[in-house]
Design a protein around this motif. Sequence first.
Motif, PDB file in Angstrom:
ATOM      1  N   ALA A   1      46.399  -1.133 107.509  1.00 42.70           N
ATOM      2  CA  ALA A   1      46.221  -2.432 106.853  1.00 42.70           C
ATOM      3  C   ALA A   1      46.527  -2.331 105.356  1.00 42.70           C
ATOM      4  O   ALA A   1      47.209  -3.183 104.795  1.00 42.70           O
ATOM      5  CB  ALA A   1      44.801  -2.947 107.073  1.00 42.70           C
ATOM      6  N   LEU A   2      46.036  -1.270 104.723  1.00 39.79           N
ATOM      7  CA  LEU A   2      46.278  -1.083 103.290  1.00 39.79           C
ATOM      8  C   LEU A   2      47.758  -0.869 103.007  1.00 39.79           C
ATOM      9  O   LEU A   2      48.306  -1.384 102.037  1.00 39.79           O
ATOM     10  CB  LEU A   2      45.482   0.124 102.778  1.00 39.79           C
TER      11      LEU A   2
ATOM     12  N   LEU B   1      50.364  -1.938 104.763  1.00 39.19           N
ATOM     13  CA  LEU B   1      51.117  -3.184 104.901  1.00 39.19           C
ATOM     14  C   LEU B   1      50.822  -4.134 103.745  1.00 39.19           C
ATOM     15  O   LEU B   1      51.710  -4.821 103.250  1.00 39.19           O
ATOM     16  CB  LEU B   1      50.765  -3.852 106.236  1.00 39.19           C
ATOM     17  N   ARG B   2      49.548  -4.140 103.303  1.00 37.87           N
ATOM     18  CA  ARG B   2      49.160  -5.007 102.207  1.00 37.87           C
ATOM     19  C   ARG B   2      49.896  -4.617 100.931  1.00 37.87           C
ATOM     20  O   ARG B   2      50.416  -5.448 100.195  1.00 37.87           O
ATOM     21  CB  ARG B   2      47.655  -4.864 102.011  1.00 37.87           C
TER      22      ARG B   2
ATOM     23  N   LYS C   1      53.636  -5.398 101.018  1.00 38.93           N
ATOM     24  CA  LYS C   1      53.855  -6.840 100.863  1.00 38.93           C
ATOM     25  C   LYS C   1      53.621  -7.270  99.423  1.00 38.93           C
ATOM     26  O   LYS C   1      54.346  -8.089  98.882  1.00 38.93           O
ATOM     27  CB  LYS C   1      52.913  -7.618 101.780  1.00 38.93           C
ATOM     28  N   THR C   2      52.549  -6.728  98.827  1.00 35.00           N
ATOM     29  CA  THR C   2      52.231  -7.110  97.459  1.00 35.00           C
ATOM     30  C   THR C   2      53.358  -6.733  96.520  1.00 35.00           C
ATOM     31  O   THR C   2      53.715  -7.474  95.612  1.00 35.00           O
ATOM     32  CB  THR C   2      50.948  -6.385  96.996  1.00 35.00           C
TER      33      THR C   2
ATOM     34  N   LEU D   1      49.413 -12.468  97.410  1.00 36.01           N
ATOM     35  CA  LEU D   1      49.710 -12.596  98.837  1.00 36.01           C
ATOM     36  C   LEU D   1      49.274 -13.969  99.337  1.00 36.01           C
ATOM     37  O   LEU D   1      48.398 -14.606  98.764  1.00 36.01           O
ATOM     38  CB  LEU D   1      48.979 -11.516  99.638  1.00 36.01           C
TER      39      LEU D   1
ATOM     40  N   ARG E   1      42.960  -6.878 110.408  1.00 31.37           N
ATOM     41  CA  ARG E   1      43.357  -5.518 110.774  1.00 31.37           C
ATOM     42  C   ARG E   1      42.209  -4.545 110.557  1.00 31.37           C
ATOM     43  O   ARG E   1      42.073  -3.560 111.268  1.00 31.37           O
ATOM     44  CB  ARG E   1      44.558  -5.061 109.947  1.00 31.37           C
TER      45      ARG E   1
END
Lengths: 258, 221
Positions: free
Chosen positions: A15-16, A18-19, A22-23, B82, B93
């Motif tokens: 999760a981190l 992908l975050r 994206k950021t 985001l 997630r």
Amino acid sequence: MARSGLEVQKATIKALFLREIKTRFGKFRLGYMWAALEPMAHLLILLAIFGYIMHRTMPDISFPVFLINGIIPFFVFSNITNRSIGAIEANQGLFNYRPVRPIDTIIARAILESVIYGFVYVLLMMIVGLFGEDFKINNILTLVCVWMLLAILSTGIGLIYMVIGKTFPETEKFLPIIIKPLYFISCIMFPLHSVPKEYWPYLLWNPLVHVVELCRNSVFPSYISEGVSLSYLAFCSLLILFIGLALYRTREEAMLTS
Amino acid sequence: MIKIENLTKSYKTPKGRHYVFKDFSIELPSNKSVALIGRNGAGKSTLLRVIGGIDRPDSGRIITDKTISWPVGLSGGFQGSLTGRENVKFVARLFSKQEELREKVAFVEEFAELGKYFDMPIKTYSSGMKSRLGFGLSMAFKFDYYLVDEVTAVGDARFKKKCADLFKSRHEESSFLMVSHSLGSLKEFCDVALFIGRDNKVEFFESIEDAINKYKIDENL
């Protein structure tokens, strides 16, 4: 919610990861392409400057190949370690979610940087190959090992930096400065064998020298990589990771205490 | 069951350590919602955060076999650049399995009623929109205990009602640990109370009324 600790940690790191990706790149046109384009642009500029000056000084290896194999591993190292210093403050909001632990942010970052630069590395090598630079990947196993050890080494230093940076906030000012000189003593701009042998001990303690020289040797068989050893690098990386993990374990609770 | 054992929590101040709790132990009964009552700065939110595992005590332990949420409506974990959807995905997630991801995102999208803004960066949101997203996100996951720290009702009258309805239906299956200065909502949602007095002594009350009375006497209301 019945997931094992390992499953939770895996999900959290994913999760981190992908975050973060994206950021950093989600908002631009071409999106993830920038993940590769940004460091490539950086390298191309360096290549243009130094390539011109140093073209004739390196008889046994093509200069772009030489530089790519020096600078990319260094970027991986400095990106992971530098960002670890303020990792706790930068991610404070995330620790409201219980599954997220400080170490996960470091691991996610280490994987992200390694993946991005791994990709850039392959891409750049292909490009210089197309332009007729001569190299031959003769030892892919060593190359992969070295990259993995580099990631481990950086994660270890990252953990140490995170703990020190959080425990003594004043160190945030000078911890990044310690990394900078490594740029000049890690054989990034010069080959080890151009240095007189009596000075080698002053350079060879540094595992990054081993990373860089081993990378060059694996893509360029005739490159002289005397003095470096994969086992020293492995020993060093694992030791530092161990120290990092041990420090982290003793300080984790304290770092999360407000 | 949530058991607090020998909890000590202090903060550093320029004039020495300030102890919020000293060697405090209590066992909170199962399936009861707990109101935390006390004046500002008494340590209600600190206790809530320590129970939720977000803040750590100096010493002592929290023992529990229940799942505990993050503070309901929290928006501090959002990444401003985001979109709402991406932030929701991130939390989903963390807390649920891969298969449930789509369902959680759909729930929040429908509940928060942000329309097109659900796919816009959070930094473009108004504060009301942000709290709608935060509230919806908290409610998308099932916990045994929800931590509620001053959730002020958000949005217009219709949306407020929607929140209250969802809150009530959650209350039937889960318990709340609640901090609020609205004594009415404490009465509505909680069964028992912890009163944190001026001397940082924590008292347990079986009835909310008694705790509120004690609070009123203490504060000369």
